[in-house]
Scaffold this motif. Structure first.
Motif, short mmCIF file in Angstrom:
data_model
loop_
_atom_site.label_atom_id
_atom_site.label_comp_id
_atom_site.label_asym_id
_atom_site.label_seq_id
_atom_site.Cartn_x
_atom_site.Cartn_y
_atom_site.Cartn_z
N ALA A 155 -13.03 3.86 -5.51
CA ALA A 155 -13.81 4.71 -6.42
C ALA A 155 -14.16 6.06 -5.82
O ALA A 155 -14.15 7.07 -6.52
N TRP A 156 -14.47 6.11 -4.53
CA TRP A 156 -14.93 7.35 -3.92
C TRP A 156 -13.86 8.02 -3.06
O TRP A 156 -13.79 9.25 -3.04
N ALA A 157 -13.04 7.26 -2.35
CA ALA A 157 -11.96 7.85 -1.56
C ALA A 157 -10.72 8.06 -2.40
O ALA A 157 -9.76 8.69 -1.97
N ASP A 158 -10.71 7.51 -3.62
CA ASP A 158 -9.61 7.69 -4.58
C ASP A 158 -8.30 7.11 -4.05
O ASP A 158 -7.23 7.67 -4.28
N LEU A 159 -8.38 5.97 -3.37
CA LEU A 159 -7.18 5.30 -2.90
C LEU A 159 -6.69 4.31 -3.96
O LEU A 159 -7.47 3.75 -4.72
N SER A 160 -5.39 4.11 -4.00
CA SER A 160 -4.83 3.07 -4.85
C SER A 160 -5.11 1.72 -4.22
O SER A 160 -5.57 1.62 -3.07
N TYR A 161 -4.82 0.65 -4.95
CA TYR A 161 -5.00 -0.70 -4.38
C TYR A 161 -4.16 -0.85 -3.11
O TYR A 161 -4.62 -1.40 -2.10
N GLU A 162 -2.91 -0.37 -3.17
CA GLU A 162 -2.02 -0.50 -2.03
C GLU A 162 -2.55 0.30 -0.84
O GLU A 162 -2.50 -0.16 0.32
N GLU A 163 -3.07 1.49 -1.10
CA GLU A 163 -3.61 2.32 -0.02
C GLU A 163 -4.88 1.72 0.56
O GLU A 163 -5.10 1.76 1.77
N ALA A 164 -5.72 1.14 -0.29
CA ALA A 164 -6.93 0.48 0.20
C ALA A 164 -6.55 -0.72 1.08
O ALA A 164 -7.20 -0.99 2.09
N ALA A 165 -5.50 -1.43 0.68
CA ALA A 165 -5.03 -2.56 1.49
C ALA A 165 -4.56 -2.08 2.86
O ALA A 165 -4.85 -2.71 3.89
#
Length: 204
Positions: A155-165
């Protein structure tokens, strides 16, 4: 043509910059120029502006020390940098929870009016237009830390699910399940609304 966030057309990818910095360390400053602002904003929203200064500096110091270990098949270094930043936030879990609880106790803007340099006004000046509302702050304070990390990276860093992983070193399925639980708690706390769920269509 897909261009990394913070990278203009014709510029080298983050991975290319990092790889070059292996032999030319001063080149790493390019990565700082590209991403220091977004890392600082993320840290400030989680820990406050003063703590964010040190956390951002530490994030890039660690990244520089570990640059030889970077996977250059990943052109965008944001997940890596936000992963480091999130690990550093983890050293301040109690401070983060206290911050969110304090934000949750702030009076509404109309009650704070006329109080001069009131805490509510100082906080409002430090967050973006999508900053923490009182109700959201309370909900975030009650989330388990690992679920809060996933939620705020998306939500705040604007990462995709894959990037958050990538940032957290967990499977995408784990990101999805933690995010689902976190948003369920947020919606429950906010009476069915979820201000963290923007751009959801781009996350699947």
């Amino acid at each position: 043509m897909t261009v990394e966030p913070g990278v203009r057309v014709g510029q080298k990818s983050d991975a290319s910059v990092i790889e070059r910095s292996w032999d030319e360390p001063e080149t790493f400053a390019v990565l700082f120029d590209r991403h220091a602002g977004t890392v600082h904003r993320y840290a400030a929203r989680r820990l406050g502006t003063e703590a964010a200064d040190d956390l951002m500096a530490d994030t890039f110091a660690i990244a520089f020390q570990q640059r030889h270990r970077y996977n250059t098949e990943r052109g965008d270094a944001r997940p890596w940098l936000f992963g480091i930043a999130t690990n550093l936030v983890g050293r301040h879990r109690r401070a983060e929870a206290r911050r969110f609880r304090a934000l949750a106790q702030l009076p509404p803007a109309d009650e704070a009016a006329g109080q001069g340099e009131a805490l509510a006004e100082r906080v409002a000046a430090r967050v973006s237009a999508q900053g923490v509302r009182r109700e959201l702050a309370g909900a975030l304070a009650r989330l388990p830390a690992r679920n809060r990390d996933v939620l705020l990276l998306v939500a705040w860093a604007d990462l995709s699910y894959e990037e958050a992983a990538q940032a957290l070193g967990v499977p995408v399925g784990t990101v999805r399940s933690r995010l689902s639980r976190a948003r369920s708690k947020v919606r429950e706390a906010l009476g069915g609304s979820d201000p963290t769920a923007f751009r959801e269509e781009s996350r699947s």
